[in-house]
Enzyme design. Structure first.
Site, PDB file in Angstrom:
ATOM      1  N   ASP A 111       5.736 -10.156  -6.879  1.00  0.00           N
ATOM      2  CA  ASP A 111       4.867  -9.051  -6.472  1.00  0.00           C
ATOM      3  C   ASP A 111       5.730  -7.872  -6.035  1.00  0.00           C
ATOM      4  O   ASP A 111       6.871  -8.058  -5.605  1.00  0.00           O
ATOM      5  CB  ASP A 111       3.998  -9.461  -5.262  1.00  0.00           C
ATOM      6  CG  ASP A 111       2.872 -10.405  -5.651  1.00  0.00           C
ATOM      7  OD1 ASP A 111       2.519 -10.480  -6.844  1.00  0.00           O
ATOM      8  OD2 ASP A 111       2.338 -11.064  -4.734  1.00  0.00           O
ATOM      9  N   ARG A 161       3.743  -6.816 -14.787  1.00  0.00           N
ATOM     10  CA  ARG A 161       2.341  -6.624 -14.385  1.00  0.00           C
ATOM     11  C   ARG A 161       2.240  -5.190 -13.869  1.00  0.00           C
ATOM     12  O   ARG A 161       2.990  -4.814 -12.959  1.00  0.00           O
ATOM     13  CB  ARG A 161       1.945  -7.591 -13.269  1.00  0.00           C
ATOM     14  CG  ARG A 161       0.559  -7.267 -12.687  1.00  0.00           C
ATOM     15  CD  ARG A 161       0.354  -7.851 -11.279  1.00  0.00           C
ATOM     16  NE  ARG A 161       0.344  -9.288 -11.274  1.00  0.00           N
ATOM     17  CZ  ARG A 161       0.658 -10.019 -10.200  1.00  0.00           C
ATOM     18  NH1 ARG A 161       1.025  -9.435  -9.069  1.00  0.00           N
ATOM     19  NH2 ARG A 161       0.618 -11.330 -10.258  1.00  0.00           N
TER      20      ARG A 161
HETATM   21  P1  FDA Z   1      -9.888   0.802  -7.702  1.00  0.00           P
HETATM   22  O1  FDA Z   1      -9.297   0.724  -6.337  1.00  0.00           O
HETATM   23  O2  FDA Z   1     -10.156   2.154  -8.276  1.00  0.00           O
HETATM   24  O3  FDA Z   1     -11.183  -0.079  -7.773  1.00  0.00           O
HETATM   25  C1  FDA Z   1     -12.059  -0.125  -8.874  1.00  0.00           C
HETATM   26  C2  FDA Z   1     -13.262  -0.945  -8.479  1.00  0.00           C
HETATM   27  O4  FDA Z   1     -12.851  -2.303  -8.208  1.00  0.00           O
HETATM   28  C3  FDA Z   1     -13.915  -0.470  -7.180  1.00  0.00           C
HETATM   29  O5  FDA Z   1     -14.868   0.542  -7.417  1.00  0.00           O
HETATM   30  C4  FDA Z   1     -14.539  -1.753  -6.684  1.00  0.00           C
HETATM   31  O6  FDA Z   1     -15.726  -2.045  -7.382  1.00  0.00           O
HETATM   32  C5  FDA Z   1     -13.509  -2.790  -7.068  1.00  0.00           C
HETATM   33  N1  FDA Z   1     -12.495  -3.001  -5.997  1.00  0.00           N
HETATM   34  C6  FDA Z   1     -11.199  -2.644  -6.027  1.00  0.00           C
HETATM   35  N2  FDA Z   1     -10.580  -3.008  -4.893  1.00  0.00           N
HETATM   36  C7  FDA Z   1     -11.518  -3.586  -4.134  1.00  0.00           C
HETATM   37  C8  FDA Z   1     -11.501  -4.177  -2.844  1.00  0.00           C
HETATM   38  N3  FDA Z   1     -10.392  -4.245  -2.126  1.00  0.00           N
HETATM   39  N4  FDA Z   1     -12.650  -4.693  -2.357  1.00  0.00           N
HETATM   40  C9  FDA Z   1     -13.800  -4.637  -3.078  1.00  0.00           C
HETATM   41  N5  FDA Z   1     -13.862  -4.113  -4.305  1.00  0.00           N
HETATM   42  C10 FDA Z   1     -12.758  -3.587  -4.829  1.00  0.00           C
HETATM   43  N6  FDA Z   1      -0.451  -3.921  -5.524  1.00  0.00           N
HETATM   44  C11 FDA Z   1       0.863  -3.801  -5.167  1.00  0.00           C
HETATM   45  O7  FDA Z   1       1.235  -2.807  -4.547  1.00  0.00           O
HETATM   46  N7  FDA Z   1       1.740  -4.803  -5.473  1.00  0.00           N
HETATM   47  C12 FDA Z   1       1.372  -5.906  -6.174  1.00  0.00           C
HETATM   48  O8  FDA Z   1       2.214  -6.787  -6.441  1.00  0.00           O
HETATM   49  C13 FDA Z   1       0.012  -6.023  -6.581  1.00  0.00           C
HETATM   50  N8  FDA Z   1      -0.417  -7.106  -7.273  1.00  0.00           N
HETATM   51  C14 FDA Z   1      -1.693  -7.105  -7.795  1.00  0.00           C
HETATM   52  C15 FDA Z   1      -2.113  -8.150  -8.618  1.00  0.00           C
HETATM   53  C16 FDA Z   1      -3.364  -8.107  -9.220  1.00  0.00           C
HETATM   54  C17 FDA Z   1      -3.772  -9.217 -10.133  1.00  0.00           C
HETATM   55  C18 FDA Z   1      -4.236  -7.005  -8.966  1.00  0.00           C
HETATM   56  C19 FDA Z   1      -5.578  -6.915  -9.621  1.00  0.00           C
HETATM   57  C20 FDA Z   1      -3.851  -6.011  -8.104  1.00  0.00           C
HETATM   58  C21 FDA Z   1      -2.598  -6.053  -7.494  1.00  0.00           C
HETATM   59  N9  FDA Z   1      -2.205  -5.059  -6.617  1.00  0.00           N
HETATM   60  C22 FDA Z   1      -0.888  -4.996  -6.225  1.00  0.00           C
HETATM   61  C23 FDA Z   1      -3.212  -4.140  -6.016  1.00  0.00           C
HETATM   62  C24 FDA Z   1      -3.339  -2.834  -6.766  1.00  0.00           C
HETATM   63  O9  FDA Z   1      -2.189  -2.080  -6.611  1.00  0.00           O
HETATM   64  C25 FDA Z   1      -4.553  -2.020  -6.270  1.00  0.00           C
HETATM   65  O10 FDA Z   1      -4.375  -1.714  -4.921  1.00  0.00           O
HETATM   66  C26 FDA Z   1      -5.889  -2.733  -6.426  1.00  0.00           C
HETATM   67  O11 FDA Z   1      -5.958  -3.448  -7.632  1.00  0.00           O
HETATM   68  C27 FDA Z   1      -7.042  -1.705  -6.423  1.00  0.00           C
HETATM   69  O12 FDA Z   1      -6.936  -0.826  -7.507  1.00  0.00           O
HETATM   70  P2  FDA Z   1      -7.816  -0.945  -8.856  1.00  0.00           P
HETATM   71  O13 FDA Z   1      -6.991  -0.479  -9.970  1.00  0.00           O
HETATM   72  O14 FDA Z   1      -8.323  -2.318  -8.974  1.00  0.00           O
HETATM   73  O15 FDA Z   1      -8.962   0.082  -8.802  1.00  0.00           O
END
Ligand code: FDA
Length: 284
Positions: A111, A161
């Protein structure tokens, strides 16, 4: 008492406190065609014995994945493996986990943490990857440096990733607005789909998912040449739908007693989460 109540809310994002609970959660996902990556929660350890305990938990997790025949790899944080204690100490812990994973033909994802650790994490990943070949790394689309890092990992043949990034970063280091982060995410995804080795696209963002599907189709990238990844407890219907559509889908399944910092990051990502916890907490 306060922590126990808080854990009731954290349960949405955390599969449980024990490995048995985590195995049950992974089995359920596997039954719907979704793979997993298990994360033994923990980070920023300052005592060697805590890093050692984390290493042993990961070895036990890999044994358990193998003995229960569940489809999962593992994800870990290098500060949990003792990065703040010493590079060599951390590398030895990481190498021991990669070796066990390799004996099962399994895979270890590193990560990415706050930007103060980016260079150290990448350098450790490179050393470990050259030795064992079964480790991958996470890169964050919000950091200005990420395109260079992505090229660096691709040239090594490592697996990436890509996520947006979950830590609070200053403007000198990271993009600050969602449109800019999304634009960069898509630019980096384009490179990954063209030249990356089995990239993992980690997002719950409908717009990005839609565009990634389009990009892959336009470039003729088959659905088994990359995977989508999401977090346990977030948008489970979308997870199932993507798997049903024939995309590879992997869910990040965290478990263990050190759940607070992870929970805090999930709360921070969405204002609604904080309001939900606050409202229900005071109702009690
Ligand atoms: P965004 O935040 O725009 O969310 C899109 C939609 O997803 C929201 O409208 C909501 O519906 C839903 N959603 C997203 N987050 C939510 C929450 N917390 N609670 C409820 N609903 C939520 N980061 C990092 O810095 N280091 C890492 O190693 C990782 N590893 C990692 C692994 C995996 C498998 C994922 C999916 C994510 C990570 N992340 C991470 C976290 C990533 O950087 C990011 O903070 C989150 O995925 C939120 O961003 P999104 O792109 O999902 O979209």
């Amino acid at each position: 008492m306060f922590q126990r109540i808080l854990f009731l809310f954290a349960r949405r994002f955390v599969a449980g406190l024990t490995m048995e609970e985590a195995v049950t959660a992974v089995r359920r996902l596997n039954q719907t065609g979704i793979q997993a990556t298990l994360d033994v929660l923990g980070e920023n350890v300052s005592e060697a014995r805590d890093a050692d305990a984390a290493r042993l938990s990961y070895l036990a997790t890999l044994d358990s994945i193998q003995s229960h025949r569940i489809q999962s790899n593992v994800s870990l944080k290098l500060t949990q493996m003792g990065l703040d204690i010493g590079r060599d100490f951390c590398l030895a812990n990481l190498a021991s986990i990669c070796e066990r994973a390799r004996s099962y033909q399994n895979f270890v994802r590193i990560d990415m943490e706050g930007s103060g650790y980016t260079e150290k994490n990448l350098s450790l990943f490179e050393t470990c990857f050259e030795r064992s070949g079964n480790a991958g790394i996470v890169l964050q689309a919000y950091l200005h440096r990420t395109e260079k890092d992505l090229e660096r990992v691709i040239s090594l043949g490592g697996r990436i990733r890509l996520c947006k990034g979950a830590y609070k970063e200053p403007p000198e280091r990271a993009l600050q607005t969602m449109p800019e982060i999304r634009r960069n995410f898509l630019r980096l995804t384009e490179i990954l789909l063209e030249r990356g080795d089995y990239p993992a696209i980690a997002t719950h963002d409908d717009y990005l998912i839609h565009r990634v599907k389009q990009m892959a189709a336009e470039r003729g990238v088959p659905r088994d040449r990359f995977e989508f990844q999401m977090l346990y407890g977030i948008r489970p219907e979308t997870q199932r739908r993507l798997a049903e559509e024939g995309y590879r889908m992997r869910v990040y399944v965290p478990y263990g007693t050190h759940w607070l910092p992870y929970f805090y990051r999930r709360l921070r990502e969405r204002k609604e989460n904080v309001l939900f916890v606050a409202r229900n907490f005071f109702k009690r």
